[in-house]
Design a protein around this motif. Structure first.
Motif, PDB file in Angstrom:
ATOM      1  N   ASP A 284     -17.381 -33.229   0.113  1.00 28.56           N
ATOM      2  CA  ASP A 284     -16.266 -34.174   0.265  1.00 28.56           C
ATOM      3  C   ASP A 284     -16.747 -35.572   0.624  1.00 28.56           C
ATOM      4  O   ASP A 284     -16.043 -36.328   1.298  1.00 28.56           O
ATOM      5  CB  ASP A 284     -15.264 -33.662   1.292  1.00 28.56           C
ATOM      6  N   ASP A 285     -17.923 -35.947   0.140  1.00 30.39           N
ATOM      7  CA  ASP A 285     -18.457 -37.277   0.431  1.00 30.39           C
ATOM      8  C   ASP A 285     -18.552 -38.132  -0.832  1.00 30.39           C
ATOM      9  O   ASP A 285     -19.354 -39.061  -0.912  1.00 30.39           O
ATOM     10  CB  ASP A 285     -19.831 -37.170   1.096  1.00 30.39           C
ATOM     11  N   GLY A 286     -17.742 -37.827  -1.814  1.00 32.66           N
ATOM     12  CA  GLY A 286     -17.787 -38.567  -3.067  1.00 32.66           C
ATOM     13  C   GLY A 286     -16.874 -39.780  -3.072  1.00 32.66           C
ATOM     14  O   GLY A 286     -16.130 -40.033  -2.117  1.00 32.66           O
ATOM     15  N   PRO A 287     -16.920 -40.570  -4.134  1.00 30.36           N
ATOM     16  CA  PRO A 287     -16.091 -41.771  -4.232  1.00 30.36           C
ATOM     17  C   PRO A 287     -14.641 -41.438  -4.566  1.00 30.36           C
ATOM     18  O   PRO A 287     -14.317 -40.332  -4.998  1.00 30.36           O
ATOM     19  CB  PRO A 287     -16.758 -42.555  -5.369  1.00 30.36           C
ATOM     20  N   GLN A 288     -13.786 -42.389  -4.384  1.00 28.14           N
ATOM     21  CA  GLN A 288     -12.397 -42.244  -4.816  1.00 28.14           C
ATOM     22  C   GLN A 288     -12.340 -42.334  -6.344  1.00 28.14           C
ATOM     23  O   GLN A 288     -13.247 -42.859  -6.970  1.00 28.14           O
ATOM     24  CB  GLN A 288     -11.541 -43.343  -4.176  1.00 28.14           C
ATOM     25  N   PRO A 289     -11.334 -41.765  -6.996  1.00 27.71           N
ATOM     26  CA  PRO A 289     -10.078 -41.320  -6.387  1.00 27.71           C
ATOM     27  C   PRO A 289     -10.090 -39.895  -5.842  1.00 27.71           C
ATOM     28  O   PRO A 289      -9.155 -39.498  -5.161  1.00 27.71           O
ATOM     29  CB  PRO A 289      -9.094 -41.425  -7.538  1.00 27.71           C
TER      30      PRO A 289
END
Length: 322
Positions: A284-289
């Motif tokens: 859960d450390d990825g970029p948005q969106p």
């Protein structure tokens, strides 16, 4: 083949037992414009869920799909439909019993009827099941949308939905009958050492060594074992970790998640649905969106370039790059 989107969309209507479980398999596919859960084939106007399940209205729980036949042809929808059900069960589906849970294909025109009958015959002759195929092929009847509570239930109540799929027996049945189990020795012959170690033994390639960690071509990434489409280059980014990283899969349905407590860590493993190949992990450390990072082993993937999609049978994904 001309993949220009059609100006005329079509409807496909499938009854496959509980309609909660018949939405996600068709979502996020190219050419799918909408999916509605509802009731069809009965003799009561404007039925409610309680009437359908307990009142003997004759309705089936069903989903109605609006699709572009140029992008995603009806025969592919049929293939997906068969892979969601037990077509030999005349009394319901899995733990759900009764007439509302029977299976059926409701055709909307003669072309659909012909393709449905051909697909049913092909499944019967394949020998995949040792009992007769009892799923009916019927003319489309009036379709009544279900109550709002039932629409996209898998998104509204994801934890309960997952428990239901497992508890009802549907997930195990699909895995047993529709995964692509192959002789391990045959797989070993087709894969190189690291591909086999990663996909079959949940191994991990060393960072910055895989074929695709810094790959930038346009196209899709498919399961090295089964060829199932998994990720798009449109969702790939450089996470600096040395493995191919994606913000999302092409379809959430194609990815299975499993808690991994190996190496004194608690992680979420991701596996392919069709071949059950180990792919990697999601964080859960990825970029948005999405905020997610699908950290995937190159060895679990095969890249299909944009210009090769049509020839290799993935033409419906061309629209991603237009």
């Amino acid at each position: 083949m001309n993949r220009t989107p059609s100006t005329e969309l079509e409807l496909a209507t499938f009854a496959g037992g509980c309609f909660w479980c018949m939405v996600s398999p068709f979502e996020q596919l190219p050419g799918i414009h909408g999916i509605i859960s509802g009731y069809t084939g009965g003799h009561t106007e404007n039925p409610t869920y309680e009437q359908v399940c307990y009142g003997g209205t004759g309705h089936y729980e069903a989903v109605q799909i609006t699709f572009d036949p140029v992008i995603f042809p009806y025969r592919k929808l049929l293939d997906l439909f068969w892979q969601q059900i037990d077509p030999t069960d005349a009394g319901g589906q899995f733990h759900d019993r009764g007439e509302s849970y029977r299976t059926a294909i409701f055709y909307h025109n003669e072309g659909q009827q012909k393709e449905a009958e051909q697909s049913k015959t092909a499944l019967e002759e394949s020998g995949r099941f040792d009992k007769s195929i009892v799923t009916q092929i019927l003319p489309a009847a009036r379709f009544h949308p279900a109550e709002d509570y039932h629409q996209e239930y898998h998104k509204k109540k994801p934890a309960h939905y997952k428990r239901y799929r497992i508890g009802s027996g549907r997930e195990d049945f699909i895995s047993h009958h529709w995964s692509k189990p192959e002789n391990p020795e045959e797989i070993k012959q087709r894969l190189n050492k690291i591909q086999y170690e990663v996909t079959q033994n949940s191994g991990t390639e060393r960072p910055f060594t895989g074929q695709y960690w810094d790959h930038t071509g346009e196209g899709i990434y498919v399961d090295i074992v089964s060829g199932e489409p998994l990720f798009s280059s449109r969702d790939k980014y450089d996470a600096g970790c040395g493995w191919p990283s994606f913000t999302r899969p092409l379809r959430e349905y194609s990815i299975k998640e499993k808690i991994d407590t190996s190496h004194f860590m608690v992680r979420t493993e991701v596996r392919s649905r069709e071949a059950n190949s180990h792919l990697g992990h999601v964080f859960d450390d990825g970029p948005q969106p999405t905020g997610l990072r699908y950290c995937i082993n190159s060895a679990a993937l095969r890249f299909v370039a944009k210009e090769d999609l049509e020839n290799e049978g993935y033409g419906e994904y061309l629209q991603l790059f237009e």
